[in-house]
Design a protein around this motif. Structure first.
Motif, short mmCIF file in Angstrom:
data_model
loop_
_atom_site.label_atom_id
_atom_site.label_comp_id
_atom_site.label_asym_id
_atom_site.label_seq_id
_atom_site.Cartn_x
_atom_site.Cartn_y
_atom_site.Cartn_z
N TRP A 207 0.85 -1.20 0.00
CA TRP A 207 0.00 0.00 0.00
C TRP A 207 0.88 1.24 0.00
O TRP A 207 0.72 2.14 -0.82
CB TRP A 207 -0.93 -0.04 1.19
CG TRP A 207 -1.63 1.23 1.57
CD1 TRP A 207 -1.63 1.82 2.80
CD2 TRP A 207 -2.46 2.07 0.75
NE1 TRP A 207 -2.40 2.96 2.80
CE2 TRP A 207 -2.92 3.14 1.55
CE3 TRP A 207 -2.86 2.04 -0.58
CZ2 TRP A 207 -3.74 4.15 1.07
CZ3 TRP A 207 -3.69 3.04 -1.08
CH2 TRP A 207 -4.12 4.08 -0.26
N GLY A 208 1.83 1.34 0.93
CA GLY A 208 2.84 2.37 0.91
C GLY A 208 2.42 3.76 1.36
O GLY A 208 3.21 4.69 1.25
N HIS A 209 1.18 3.92 1.86
CA HIS A 209 0.70 5.25 2.23
C HIS A 209 0.06 5.24 3.62
O HIS A 209 -1.09 5.65 3.79
CB HIS A 209 -0.32 5.76 1.20
CG HIS A 209 0.14 5.70 -0.21
ND1 HIS A 209 1.21 6.46 -0.67
CD2 HIS A 209 -0.29 4.98 -1.27
CE1 HIS A 209 1.40 6.21 -1.96
NE2 HIS A 209 0.50 5.31 -2.36
N ARG A 210 0.81 4.79 4.61
CA ARG A 210 0.23 4.67 5.95
C ARG A 210 -0.19 6.03 6.52
O ARG A 210 -1.12 6.12 7.32
CB ARG A 210 1.22 3.99 6.89
CG ARG A 210 0.60 3.60 8.24
CD ARG A 210 1.60 2.87 9.13
NE ARG A 210 0.94 2.28 10.28
CZ ARG A 210 0.68 2.93 11.40
NH1 ARG A 210 1.02 4.21 11.51
NH2 ARG A 210 0.07 2.33 12.41
N PHE A 211 0.50 7.11 6.12
CA PHE A 211 0.12 8.41 6.64
C PHE A 211 -1.23 8.88 6.08
O PHE A 211 -1.87 9.77 6.64
CB PHE A 211 1.22 9.45 6.34
CG PHE A 211 1.25 9.96 4.93
CD1 PHE A 211 0.77 11.22 4.63
CD2 PHE A 211 1.77 9.19 3.90
CE1 PHE A 211 0.81 11.71 3.33
CE2 PHE A 211 1.82 9.67 2.61
CZ PHE A 211 1.34 10.93 2.31
N ILE A 212 -1.68 8.26 4.99
CA ILE A 212 -3.00 8.56 4.45
C ILE A 212 -4.06 7.69 5.10
O ILE A 212 -5.11 8.18 5.53
CB ILE A 212 -3.00 8.36 2.92
CG1 ILE A 212 -2.04 9.35 2.26
CG2 ILE A 212 -4.41 8.51 2.35
CD1 ILE A 212 -1.87 9.13 0.77
N GLN A 213 -3.80 6.40 5.21
CA GLN A 213 -4.74 5.48 5.84
C GLN A 213 -3.99 4.24 6.31
O GLN A 213 -3.16 3.70 5.58
CB GLN A 213 -5.84 5.06 4.86
CG GLN A 213 -6.89 4.13 5.43
CD GLN A 213 -7.85 4.81 6.39
OE1 GLN A 213 -7.73 6.00 6.63
NE2 GLN A 213 -8.78 4.07 6.95
N LYS A 214 -4.28 3.81 7.54
CA LYS A 214 -3.69 2.59 8.06
C LYS A 214 -4.24 1.37 7.33
O LYS A 214 -5.23 1.46 6.60
CB LYS A 214 -3.94 2.49 9.57
CG LYS A 214 -3.30 3.60 10.37
CD LYS A 214 -3.44 3.36 11.86
CE LYS A 214 -4.88 3.44 12.33
NZ LYS A 214 -4.99 3.35 13.80
N MET A 215 -3.61 0.22 7.55
CA MET A 215 -4.06 -0.99 6.90
C MET A 215 -5.39 -1.47 7.47
O MET A 215 -5.74 -1.16 8.61
CB MET A 215 -3.00 -2.09 7.05
CG MET A 215 -1.69 -1.76 6.33
SD MET A 215 -1.94 -1.23 4.62
CE MET A 215 -2.62 -2.71 3.86
N PRO A 216 -6.17 -2.25 6.69
CA PRO A 216 -7.50 -2.66 7.15
C PRO A 216 -7.50 -3.42 8.48
O PRO A 216 -8.37 -3.18 9.32
CB PRO A 216 -8.00 -3.55 6.01
CG PRO A 216 -7.23 -3.11 4.82
CD PRO A 216 -5.89 -2.67 5.31
N MET A 217 -6.54 -4.33 8.68
CA MET A 217 -6.52 -5.07 9.95
C MET A 217 -6.37 -4.14 11.13
O MET A 217 -6.96 -4.36 12.20
CB MET A 217 -5.37 -6.08 9.94
CG MET A 217 -5.65 -7.36 9.21
SD MET A 217 -4.40 -8.60 9.67
CE MET A 217 -4.79 -9.91 8.52
N ASP A 218 -5.58 -3.09 10.97
CA ASP A 218 -5.37 -2.10 12.03
C ASP A 218 -6.59 -1.19 12.17
O ASP A 218 -7.08 -0.92 13.26
CB ASP A 218 -4.12 -1.29 11.71
CG ASP A 218 -3.60 -0.50 12.90
OD1 ASP A 218 -4.19 -0.59 14.00
OD2 ASP A 218 -2.59 0.22 12.75
#
Length: 278
Positions: A77-88
């Motif tokens: 995904w590479g864009h954690r600052f935009i949105q965290k991963m679904p599991m999180d």
């Protein structure tokens, strides 16, 4: 509230320290800012306090550390600052916890096994049970840095007490695949969680297309079912926008976001995220 909200917000801020003590011993300490139960939105949490020991059996990690349930998917995904991963995001797994683990590669296959408290880095252990999690990936695990493909899965289980003499397990499983080449990077994942005879699931698809060295287009769709046995219980989240590097270390990402429940009103917003790394 029914009134529209228009505000500046700080979602997260990390402060990390890391160093190699020797050829076989290294450490990492990371503080994370977030919400606490007292109502503060800017409380510092100890997210990582880990020592890594390189041995002939693999890399042994001891202490507070990142969990292994969705790290490969996060790299795709590479864009954690935009949105965290679904599991999180949807509570299938925390991003870090306290425990011990081992990471080892077998050719093109990388594996990771962890034994942790289970509650995550913002909570203390509340029972005597521990969480076991396992992750395996075949191919390139860091598609945000290298071209290639990957596929693999994650699995975790954690016992919990249902009465004084019986226990049940919370089981989480995820399977995923990713691909990166010629400026495109994309992935998909399917996650399930079983607890108290309730099965939840997530289907997520995401992609990024690099137009130039500074500009990329991105999109992501999450389809979430809190209880697969209940109709009209799902939520679909859609994100689309651009990722633009203003200067080295400074990135801006304006995105359109829409949350569409199967029963209820659709919510939409324009969000502009900034990321500064130094």
């Amino acid at each position: 509230d029914e009134e529209r909200n228009n505000a500046f917000n700080m979602k997260r801020a990390y402060l990390s320290f890391s160093n190699d003590i020797s050829e076989t011993i290294s450490y990492t300490v990371t503080y994370d800012m977030g919400n606490n139960e007292g109502g503060s939105s800017h409380t510092a949490f100890l997210k990582v306090a880990m020592v890594k020991w390189n041995t002939s059996l693999g890399d042994v990690s001891i202490g507070m550390q990142g969990l292994n349930m969705f790290k490969t998917m996060e790299n795709t995904w590479g864009h954690r600052f935009i949105q965290k991963m679904p599991m999180d995001t949807y509570g299938f797994s925390p991003s870090a916890d306290l425990g011990i683990g081992i990471t080892r590669g077998f050719g093109a296959i990388a594996t990771s096994a962890l034994v942790t408290n289970g509650g995550g880095y913002k909570k203390v252990e509340s029972d005597s049970h521990k969480k076991f999690s396992f992750h395996a990936v075949y191919g390139e695990p860091k598609l945000n840095k290298n071209d290639g493909f990957n596929t693999g899965g994650s699995f975790s289980f954690e016992p919990y007490d249902i009465d004084s003499s019986a226990t049940e397990n919370t089981n989480v499983m995820g399977i995923f695949a990713g691909y990166a080449r010629s400026g495109f990077r994309g992935g998909l994942e399917f996650d399930t969680k079983q607890k108290n005879d309730i099965t939840s699931q997530i289907i997520c698809v995401y992609g990024t297309y690099k137009i130039s060295e500074k500009l990329s287009l991105l999109t992501r769709i999450d389809q979430v079912e809190a209880n697969t046995s209940v109709d009209q219980d799902g939520i679909q989240t859609f994100i689309a926008g651009v990722h633009y590097t203003l200067e080295k270390g400074l990135t801006v990402a304006p995105t359109f976001r829409m949350i569409k429940p199967e029963s209820g009103e659709t919510e939409s917003a324009i969000v502009v995220n900034f990321q500064f790394q130094f």
